[in-house]
Write an enzyme that holds these catalytic residues in place. Structure first.
Site, mmCIF file in Angstrom:
data_model
loop_
_atom_site.group_PDB
_atom_site.id
_atom_site.type_symbol
_atom_site.label_atom_id
_atom_site.label_comp_id
_atom_site.label_asym_id
_atom_site.label_seq_id
_atom_site.Cartn_x
_atom_site.Cartn_y
_atom_site.Cartn_z
ATOM 1 N N TYR A 232 57.047 32.963 24.709
ATOM 2 C CA TYR A 232 56.236 31.775 25.011
ATOM 3 C C TYR A 232 55.962 31.701 26.515
ATOM 4 O O TYR A 232 54.830 31.463 26.948
ATOM 5 C CB TYR A 232 57.003 30.533 24.537
ATOM 6 C CG TYR A 232 56.358 29.222 24.892
ATOM 7 C CD1 TYR A 232 55.252 28.769 24.190
ATOM 8 C CD2 TYR A 232 56.853 28.428 25.921
ATOM 9 C CE1 TYR A 232 54.658 27.547 24.511
ATOM 10 C CE2 TYR A 232 56.271 27.217 26.252
ATOM 11 C CZ TYR A 232 55.173 26.784 25.544
ATOM 12 O OH TYR A 232 54.582 25.585 25.867
ATOM 13 N N LEU B 217 59.167 17.571 27.603
ATOM 14 C CA LEU B 217 58.423 16.341 27.304
ATOM 15 C C LEU B 217 58.917 15.731 25.992
ATOM 16 O O LEU B 217 59.416 16.437 25.113
ATOM 17 C CB LEU B 217 56.934 16.657 27.173
ATOM 18 C CG LEU B 217 56.277 17.303 28.392
ATOM 19 C CD1 LEU B 217 54.859 17.744 28.058
ATOM 20 C CD2 LEU B 217 56.285 16.339 29.561
ATOM 21 N N SER C 194 54.539 25.200 31.195
ATOM 22 C CA SER C 194 55.880 24.734 30.838
ATOM 23 C C SER C 194 56.845 25.168 31.927
ATOM 24 O O SER C 194 56.635 26.191 32.581
ATOM 25 C CB SER C 194 56.264 25.375 29.514
ATOM 26 O OG SER C 194 57.665 25.379 29.366
ATOM 27 N N SER C 195 57.946 24.415 32.066
ATOM 28 C CA SER C 195 58.925 24.800 33.090
ATOM 29 C C SER C 195 59.673 26.080 32.712
ATOM 30 O O SER C 195 60.350 26.664 33.560
ATOM 31 C CB SER C 195 59.922 23.667 33.335
ATOM 32 O OG SER C 195 60.604 23.361 32.147
ATOM 33 N N CYS C 196 59.525 26.547 31.455
ATOM 34 C CA CYS C 196 60.237 27.772 31.075
ATOM 35 C C CYS C 196 59.577 29.028 31.656
ATOM 36 O O CYS C 196 60.075 30.126 31.485
ATOM 37 C CB CYS C 196 60.382 27.884 29.565
ATOM 38 S SG CYS C 196 58.838 28.177 28.732
ATOM 39 N N LYS D 158 52.412 31.735 28.708
ATOM 40 C CA LYS D 158 52.022 30.685 29.663
ATOM 41 C C LYS D 158 51.806 31.270 31.062
ATOM 42 O O LYS D 158 50.885 30.843 31.776
ATOM 43 C CB LYS D 158 53.091 29.580 29.698
ATOM 44 C CG LYS D 158 53.098 28.722 28.446
ATOM 45 C CD LYS D 158 51.799 27.924 28.333
ATOM 46 C CE LYS D 158 51.720 27.026 27.140
ATOM 47 N NZ LYS D 158 50.385 26.412 26.980
ATOM 48 N N VAL E 100 50.842 15.829 23.697
ATOM 49 C CA VAL E 100 50.276 15.614 25.032
ATOM 50 C C VAL E 100 48.771 15.343 24.943
ATOM 51 O O VAL E 100 48.258 14.426 25.585
ATOM 52 C CB VAL E 100 50.528 16.825 25.961
ATOM 53 C CG1 VAL E 100 50.036 16.528 27.361
ATOM 54 C CG2 VAL E 100 51.995 17.190 26.000
ATOM 55 N N HIS F 54 62.066 20.161 19.526
ATOM 56 C CA HIS F 54 62.837 20.112 20.770
ATOM 57 C C HIS F 54 64.008 19.137 20.594
ATOM 58 O O HIS F 54 64.062 18.379 19.629
ATOM 59 C CB HIS F 54 61.943 19.671 21.934
ATOM 60 C CG HIS F 54 61.013 20.744 22.388
ATOM 61 N ND1 HIS F 54 59.667 20.730 22.126
ATOM 62 C CD2 HIS F 54 61.240 21.889 23.093
ATOM 63 C CE1 HIS F 54 59.112 21.809 22.646
ATOM 64 N NE2 HIS F 54 60.041 22.533 23.236
ATOM 65 N N THR G 60 58.041 19.544 32.812
ATOM 66 C CA THR G 60 59.410 19.682 32.373
ATOM 67 C C THR G 60 59.450 19.384 30.869
ATOM 68 O O THR G 60 58.399 19.199 30.247
ATOM 69 C CB THR G 60 60.283 18.704 33.183
ATOM 70 O OG1 THR G 60 61.630 19.022 32.937
ATOM 71 C CG2 THR G 60 60.002 17.252 32.835
#
Ligand code: GDP
Length: 321
Positions: free
Chosen positions: A135, A165, A106-108, A139, A14, A178, A163
């Site tokens: 993790y 990436l 992150s979406s998590c 975040k 990113v 991932h 979401t």
């Protein structure tokens, strides 16, 4: 006067995409430091860097990231590295007078069984997905740190929650990556070796939303530059600093595998290894807040996979893993 922008993590997927886009602007002075020049885990080094350069803006794209296997296998590394580097960068940025910072999450961070699509105000309304809880906790701490600094010190630290990436410069490690880079690598090898089957983890039923990294970089820059009153006007709760970035569409892992086979040109069968974890059943982001602010994604999944596969083929010799 040029805007002085520090991108933390500029060698990552990113961070490098943000740098590619910011480099096109003539009124920006990019401040970059590689790991050997600046260890973000070392507070005094980060403090010295910030005091010396006094950035106008900071993009925080540095993180220890990985897929379901890596998160499950190295939970201590994921929690400590992320907590330490984000704490160091946010605190040192504040000390150096940085008013604008963008923290990437992150979406998590959202509860495992959140109502879908997931809205920003679902944060801390339930228990997390166990495979990446350490993790996610790191975040969440970063988001709360930004919110707390906004509340107490009146700075403007915003958080973007992407979401899943993928794209150029991803990590293609067969085990720790991932799903998209791991599958791409495996399908490619199977094609080259003319194997008649390829293995995909889990049941194939989980659903995931995927965003190409060029869209993520564009979304980050868009959120960073939104005027404060506009950004604040859509906040679901007072002091909430985070906003979802995604496509609002998801696919099953089976659908992803079929698309991957098409893109890579693998003609054999797809077999599921159900001894591997599925992770959370679904994590589709509700992206209406960012949409209402005027931003949407542009690269659809098949097109993004094609772009990534082209890049993968060109960079086979030097892939990160
Ligand atoms: P997650 O979104 O945090 O679960 O992270 P991942 O990207 O690692 O995994 C997403 C989904 O893809 C999970 O259901 C995995 O079981 C599935 N999957 C299928 N094949 C693979 C693979 O080769 N690597 C990874 N990491 N995940 C895979």
């Amino acid at each position: 006067m040029k805007t002085r922008i520090f991108v933390a993590g500029h060698k990552g997927m990113v961070g490098s995409a943000i740098v590619r886009q910011l480099s096109k602007e003539s009124d920006i002075n990019l401040l970059l430091a590689s790991k050997s020049e600046l260890d973000l885990r070392d507070y005094s080094a980060v403090e010295e860097f910030m005091q010396q350069h006094k950035p106008d803006q900071v993009y925080f794209a540095a993180a220890r990231v990985g897929g379901i296997h890596a998160n499950n296998t190295y939970p201590a590394d994921f929690i400590i590295d992320n907590l330490v580097i984000q704490t160091n960068v946010i605190q040192a940025a504040y000390n150096a007078g940085v008013h604008k910072l963008l923290f990437l999450g992150s979406s998590c961070i959202y509860p495992q069984l959140s109502k879908q699509p997931i809205t920003e105000d679902s944060l801390l309304t339930g228990t997390l997905e166990p495979t990446n809880e350490p993790y996610a906790i790191a975040k969440i701490a970063g988001i709360k740190m930004c919110e707390s600094y906004n509340r107490q010190y009146g700075v403007d630290y915003r958080c973007v929650m992407p979401t899943n990436l993928y794209g150029e410069n991803d990590n293609f490690h067969p085990l720790n990556a991932h799903v998209i880079p791991a599958m791409m690598q495996r399908f490619h090898k199977a094609k080259i070796a003319t194997e008649n089957k390829v293995v995909v983890w889990g049941t194939g039923k989980p659903m995931r939303e995927f965003l190409h990294v060029s869209d993520m970089a564009a979304g980050c820059i868009y959120v960073m530059n939104l005027p404060h009153p506009e950004f604040i006007a859509t906040v679901p709760k007072p002091m909430c600093s985070h906003i979802n970035v995604g496509t609002g569409r998801d696919v099953t892992i089976l659908e992803l595998a079929n698309t991957m086979a098409r893109v890579v040109g693998f003609k054999g069968d797809i077999e599921f290894d159900v001894s591997k974890p599925d992770g959370t059943p679904r994590k589709l982001l509700n992206v209406s807040r960012l949409k209402s602010l005027g931003w949407s994604y542009t690269v659809d999944l098949e097109q993004g996979l094609e772009m990534t596969y082209d890049w993968f083929l060109e960079n086979l010799a030097t892939l990160r893993s």
